[in-house]
Design an enzyme around this catalytic site. Structure first.
Site, PDB file in Angstrom:
ATOM      1  N   HIS A 134     -10.146  -7.941 -26.487  1.00  0.00           N
ATOM      2  CA  HIS A 134     -10.828  -9.240 -26.537  1.00  0.00           C
ATOM      3  C   HIS A 134     -12.336  -8.949 -26.592  1.00  0.00           C
ATOM      4  O   HIS A 134     -12.786  -7.928 -26.061  1.00  0.00           O
ATOM      5  CB  HIS A 134     -10.473  -9.997 -25.250  1.00  0.00           C
ATOM      6  CG  HIS A 134     -10.951 -11.410 -25.165  1.00  0.00           C
ATOM      7  ND1 HIS A 134     -12.259 -11.744 -24.902  1.00  0.00           N
ATOM      8  CD2 HIS A 134     -10.289 -12.585 -25.279  1.00  0.00           C
ATOM      9  CE1 HIS A 134     -12.382 -13.066 -24.852  1.00  0.00           C
ATOM     10  NE2 HIS A 134     -11.206 -13.601 -25.094  1.00  0.00           N
ATOM     11  N   ASP A 160      -8.682  -4.638 -18.338  1.00  0.00           N
ATOM     12  CA  ASP A 160      -8.875  -6.069 -18.528  1.00  0.00           C
ATOM     13  C   ASP A 160      -7.524  -6.718 -18.248  1.00  0.00           C
ATOM     14  O   ASP A 160      -6.601  -6.633 -19.055  1.00  0.00           O
ATOM     15  CB  ASP A 160      -9.344  -6.318 -19.969  1.00  0.00           C
ATOM     16  CG  ASP A 160      -9.400  -7.807 -20.304  1.00  0.00           C
ATOM     17  OD1 ASP A 160      -8.917  -8.615 -19.503  1.00  0.00           O
ATOM     18  OD2 ASP A 160      -9.919  -8.130 -21.385  1.00  0.00           O
ATOM     19  N   GLN A 164      -4.772 -11.209 -19.039  1.00  0.00           N
ATOM     20  CA  GLN A 164      -3.433 -11.679 -19.427  1.00  0.00           C
ATOM     21  C   GLN A 164      -2.343 -11.060 -18.555  1.00  0.00           C
ATOM     22  O   GLN A 164      -1.349 -11.714 -18.247  1.00  0.00           O
ATOM     23  CB  GLN A 164      -3.152 -11.339 -20.902  1.00  0.00           C
ATOM     24  CG  GLN A 164      -4.088 -12.024 -21.887  1.00  0.00           C
ATOM     25  CD  GLN A 164      -3.971 -13.541 -21.887  1.00  0.00           C
ATOM     26  OE1 GLN A 164      -2.937 -14.109 -21.515  1.00  0.00           O
ATOM     27  NE2 GLN A 164      -5.025 -14.227 -22.284  1.00  0.00           N
ATOM     28  N   LYS A 170      -6.501 -18.606 -15.851  1.00  0.00           N
ATOM     29  CA  LYS A 170      -5.282 -18.238 -16.587  1.00  0.00           C
ATOM     30  C   LYS A 170      -4.100 -18.078 -15.631  1.00  0.00           C
ATOM     31  O   LYS A 170      -2.960 -18.013 -16.039  1.00  0.00           O
ATOM     32  CB  LYS A 170      -5.507 -16.941 -17.363  1.00  0.00           C
ATOM     33  CG  LYS A 170      -6.554 -17.090 -18.463  1.00  0.00           C
ATOM     34  CD  LYS A 170      -6.666 -15.842 -19.290  1.00  0.00           C
ATOM     35  CE  LYS A 170      -7.961 -15.755 -20.054  1.00  0.00           C
ATOM     36  NZ  LYS A 170      -8.011 -16.558 -21.273  1.00  0.00           N
ATOM     37  N   CYS A 203     -10.745 -14.499 -30.287  1.00  0.00           N
ATOM     38  CA  CYS A 203     -11.800 -13.631 -29.715  1.00  0.00           C
ATOM     39  C   CYS A 203     -11.411 -12.162 -29.828  1.00  0.00           C
ATOM     40  O   CYS A 203     -11.666 -11.371 -28.908  1.00  0.00           O
ATOM     41  CB  CYS A 203     -12.085 -13.989 -28.252  1.00  0.00           C
ATOM     42  SG  CYS A 203     -12.751 -15.622 -28.049  1.00  0.00           S
TER      43      CYS A 203
HETATM   44  N1  PLP Z   1      -9.702 -10.624 -21.814  1.00  0.00           N
HETATM   45  C1  PLP Z   1      -8.591 -11.150 -22.293  1.00  0.00           C
HETATM   46  C2  PLP Z   1      -7.441 -10.251 -22.640  1.00  0.00           C
HETATM   47  C3  PLP Z   1      -8.481 -12.532 -22.460  1.00  0.00           C
HETATM   48  O1  PLP Z   1      -7.356 -13.067 -22.937  1.00  0.00           O
HETATM   49  C4  PLP Z   1      -9.580 -13.342 -22.121  1.00  0.00           C
HETATM   50  C5  PLP Z   1      -9.532 -14.800 -22.358  1.00  0.00           C
HETATM   51  O2  PLP Z   1      -8.850 -15.276 -23.234  1.00  0.00           O
HETATM   52  C6  PLP Z   1     -10.717 -12.736 -21.598  1.00  0.00           C
HETATM   53  C7  PLP Z   1     -10.749 -11.374 -21.452  1.00  0.00           C
HETATM   54  C8  PLP Z   1     -11.903 -13.545 -21.179  1.00  0.00           C
HETATM   55  O3  PLP Z   1     -11.551 -14.372 -20.136  1.00  0.00           O
HETATM   56  P1  PLP Z   1     -12.602 -15.434 -19.572  1.00  0.00           P
HETATM   57  O4  PLP Z   1     -13.010 -16.280 -20.727  1.00  0.00           O
HETATM   58  O5  PLP Z   1     -11.854 -16.168 -18.525  1.00  0.00           O
HETATM   59  O6  PLP Z   1     -13.738 -14.645 -19.038  1.00  0.00           O
END
Ligand code: PLP
Length: 416
Positions: free
Chosen positions: A133, A210, A213, A236, A374
């Site tokens: 992401h 990260d 998910q 999430k 993203c």
């Molecule tokens: N990393 C992953 C794998 C994500 O799916 C997301 C959000 O969709 C993020 C990071 C970023 O999360 P946030 O927007 O809550 O900071």
């Protein structure tokens, strides 16, 4: 307020009962029942989370840590109680290892900025993966601009599997950090983190996962993983937006300088110098998302009462069902069919733009995400600009997938 015991009482996974916990799922859009298939972007909230946030503002709200009066003491206890709850949820060794941030994004920026400045130097290498992401790409590029690190990218295959052997070849004595997703938001791939961490550690590199998910789709044990940093977002995990978590091993966090300066992160301030507070306060400058901590705590109670294993099993059944049913649709191509996947399906429909599909589905009350998710470098890898993505939560039902398949069949007819 709905009690946790009431949730736990139902041991078998009863999706109809779970759906009843989420008031928004009763909503109709365009006079059709809402079919919500965008939980990977942000999950809906159970009544217990809504009640907890409401309880904070109606019964216990005050600023935390500095007040001597009842309300402030009570809110501080709840905020710090949420930290202990997160610690237990991730099986961290100490609540000192849990830093509240606003999101996964902020947690990764914190590590890139603070650990990056303190422990990385020009010419050091970090490894990301093709699956990332933007939240786990851009902060490292900013660090590269600042101090001149090198970024390498671990490849994936045509199904979206993380290629361990190729990853191993990228590791070298110059590798200082491996920052990879635990579960891909765009494809659903679950990465082989046990091996990634073992290989990285053998080369002396730290690992940041990260977990935005992964924390939602199954149990996470940071000590069993032996991971160095782990980031996730409350929104999430059925909790409020605006609160996230950075887990870091205590010795690593203790060696890191502050990320931002301000109130609450200090021990003593004079105009000449500042002595910083210990971890985790050192990384929590300013008034945090107090009600968010109430909500996150309630969200963890909620999913824990159901059981992360039970949620994972439910979503795995949905994934199998959706994968099978979507293939019934003429010229639908699944993007991402890795061996190990969470409840996320991405696809394209030959000759139909993803945004057109999203718009037509919306008129049927079906909420899916369309676009690059993203993850533009990942889309580039597949030579596409975007996909349609349906993602599942603990409240997703097979009837949601049936509605999606039926509506896609209608889209196919329009464009044939
Ligand atoms: N990393 C992953 C794998 C994500 O799916 C997301 C959000 O969709 C993020 C990071 C970023 O999360 P946030 O927007 O809550 O900071």
């Amino acid at each position: 307020m709905q009690s946790v015991a009431a949730v736990a009482e139902n041991t078998a996974f009863d999706v109809a009962r779970r759906r009843a916990d989420f008031p928004i799922l009763g909503k109709r859009v365009y006079d059709k029942p809402l079919v919500f298939l965008d939980s990977a972007a942000s999950a809906q909230k159970p009544q217990s989370v809504i009640d907890a946030v409401n309880h904070c503002y109606t019964r216990e709200y005050a600023n935390i840590h500095r007040g001597v009066y009842w309300l402030s003491v009570r809110a501080t206890e709840a905020y710090e109680g949420a930290r202990v709850k997160v610690q237990r949820f991730l099986n961290a060794a100490s609540e000192r290892e849990i830093v509240f941030t606003k999101s996964t994004t902020e947690a990764i920026n914190l590590v890139a900025t603070s650990h990056g400045a303190a422990a990385l130097n020009a010419g050091d290498e970090i490894i990301l993966s093709q699956l990332e992401h933007h939240a786990n790409i851009v902060p490292w590029q900013l660090l590269r601009q600042r101090i001149g690190i090198d970024i390498k990218v671990a490849p994936i295959d045509a199904q979206g599997n993380f290629l361990l052997e190729e990853f191993e070849k990228l590791l070298s004595p110059r590798t200082r950090l491996v920052a990879v997703t635990h579960t891909s938001n765009a494809l659903g791939t679950i990465t082989p983190v046990d091996e990634i961490i073992r290989m990285a550690h053998a080369e002396g590199a730290l690992v940041l996962l990260d977990g935005a998910q992964s924390v939602v789709h199954g149990p996470v044990d940071v000590q069993a993983l032996d991971v160095d940093f782990f980031a996730f977002s409350g929104h999430k995990l059925y909790g409020p937006s605006g609160i996230g978590v950075l887990y870091g091993k205590a010795d690593l966090l203790s060696a890191m300088p502050p990320y931002q300066g301000g109130g609450d992160m200090i021990r003593r301030v004079t105009f000449e110098k500042t002595e910083f507070a210990d971890i985790p306060s050192r990384f929590e400058a300013g008034t945090p998302h107090i009600a968010g901590a109430y909500g996150l705590s309630a969200a963890i109670d909620y999913v824990s009462a159901i059981g992360m294993d039970a949620i994972a099993a439910h979503e795995s059944e949905l994934l199998e069902y959706a994968t099978q049913r979507l293939q019934e649709i003429n010229s639908l191509r699944l993007i991402g069919t890795a061996d190990d996947k969470a409840g996320i399906v991405s696809f394209e429909l030959d000759g139909v733009h993803a945004h057109d599909i999203g718009t037509i589905l919306d008129r049927e009350g079906i909420a899916v995400r369309v676009g690059h998710h993203c993850a533009q470098p990942l889309m580039d890898h597949f030579g596409i600009t975007g996909t349609v993505r349906a993602s599942f939560g603990l409240y997703t039902d097979k009837s949601d997938i049936d509605a999606l398949v039926q509506a896609l069949g209608a889209v196919r007819e329009i464009f044939d």
